[in-house]
Design a protein around this motif. Sequence first.
Motif, short mmCIF file in Angstrom:
data_model
loop_
_atom_site.label_atom_id
_atom_site.label_comp_id
_atom_site.label_asym_id
_atom_site.label_seq_id
_atom_site.Cartn_x
_atom_site.Cartn_y
_atom_site.Cartn_z
N THR A 226 -125.08 -5.41 70.36
CA THR A 226 -124.03 -5.56 69.34
C THR A 226 -122.70 -4.91 69.75
N TRP A 227 -122.57 -4.57 71.04
CA TRP A 227 -121.26 -4.09 71.52
C TRP A 227 -120.27 -5.25 71.51
N GLN A 228 -120.73 -6.43 71.90
CA GLN A 228 -119.88 -7.63 71.93
C GLN A 228 -119.73 -8.20 70.51
N THR B 148 -112.74 -6.40 65.07
CA THR B 148 -113.32 -5.41 65.98
C THR B 148 -112.27 -4.38 66.38
N SER C 20 -111.37 -1.27 68.66
CA SER C 20 -111.81 -0.61 69.89
C SER C 20 -110.64 0.13 70.51
N GLN D 180 -108.42 -12.99 78.88
CA GLN D 180 -108.88 -11.79 79.59
C GLN D 180 -108.58 -11.93 81.08
N HIS E 71 -117.20 -2.74 64.44
CA HIS E 71 -117.13 -4.11 63.93
C HIS E 71 -117.07 -4.08 62.39
N TYR F 270 -124.67 -2.38 78.02
CA TYR F 270 -124.12 -2.20 76.68
C TYR F 270 -125.18 -2.57 75.64
N THR G 240 -119.23 -11.16 69.67
CA THR G 240 -119.90 -12.47 69.52
C THR G 240 -121.32 -12.33 68.98
N ASN G 241 -121.89 -11.12 69.08
CA ASN G 241 -123.25 -10.90 68.61
C ASN G 241 -123.31 -10.23 67.23
#
Length: 414
Positions: free
Chosen positions: A232-234, A279, A281, A96, A294, A229, A236-237
Amino acid sequence: MKNKKLNSWLWRWHVIAGLISLPFVLILSITGGIYLFKDNYEAPHLAKINQIKEVKGQPLSFQKQWEVVQKKSSKKPDEIILNKNNVQATRFASGQFATKSTLYLNPYSGDILAQIREKDSKMFKVRKLHGELLMGKFGTKIVELIACWLIVLIITGIYVWWPKKKWSLKGVFLIRKKEGRRNFFRDLHAVTAFWFSVLLLMILMGGLPWTDVFGDYFKWMQKVTHTGYPVTWQATNVHSKSFGIETIPLDSVIGIAKGMDLKGEIHIGLPYKKTDVFTVSNTVGDPHYLEIHHLDQFSGKEIVSHDWNDIGVLMRGRLWFMAFHQGQFGPWNKYLMLLTAIALFTLSLSAFLSYYLRDKKGWGIPKVPKNFTVGKVVIGLIILLSLLLPLFGLSVLLIIVFHYGKKLSANKIS
């Protein structure tokens, strides 16, 4: 009627802050104007890499292409970026921001055509100059401090610009062209600053979230107020719930993603571990169209999805102003930002020329009566700005310590 003593005091600080900020503001306006056209500048070069010259037979499956990239690349890809047709290279990205690297793969032969590292591009250097003056974390804090004081310059400038007695078009809303060079540059500075003041504040609101101190402070505010956010936007969660021997083919995931009819460019985040997810997006100029989905990597079923309506109010404001700052809403936005960058450069340079053309006795800093005392409203505004902009507050504290330290030294000598 304006308070004359307050006007002199504000004018004094406006001049001092303006002179200190001037070289940095000129750099920010030039680099910001250039970076607006990053995509335009890079597009011809990327188009050559992206275009497949020879199309033979059927392309490899996306699953096979992913496997090829994992073998040939030193870094496992984080995502695949979908193309609009089959005569373009398949793009796999990893990392990133500064560490981002995009690999271009020929979908027919499986050959790697190119690997573009973000930090190697010329526009990345422009961005680094714009955001941190090529001085790393220290430079970022200088830029942030200048941005904070630009807000102060706008506020104090409006007060100083405000007519003392009566309004008139010339010198207030229009530039006087026949009353000497100094008046011309003074009006060019004041009138341009007035007409662009709101846009400049909006740009600063879009730039400050990228900074270190205010940026971390803003993230903390989002966290404690639950206005960022969703958790659960990420990716990793979020975790895959069904476990199989093999994940579903990447081609199936891409089929699901295409069926979502997302706006902009579609990205598919790739799983590393068995608990990870696919994911889906999109990157799009207008953040109102942002979506994230997701998918379970074994069944392909959607576990959770979010869109603009699920994002907290502070993050919404941040995303909107950052998009506006970068001219992402379309050509009108990009050219409006360019016009504002030109205006900022013009008003800054004209301020210096107006100062340079003064009667050159001393520094030309407005004098303030010794019996002047700052009122409660002004003190309250300074405290408010100091709470909102921590680096500005720290600079004010240092000014106070320096001022009273100087007074104490003078009293001891006398």
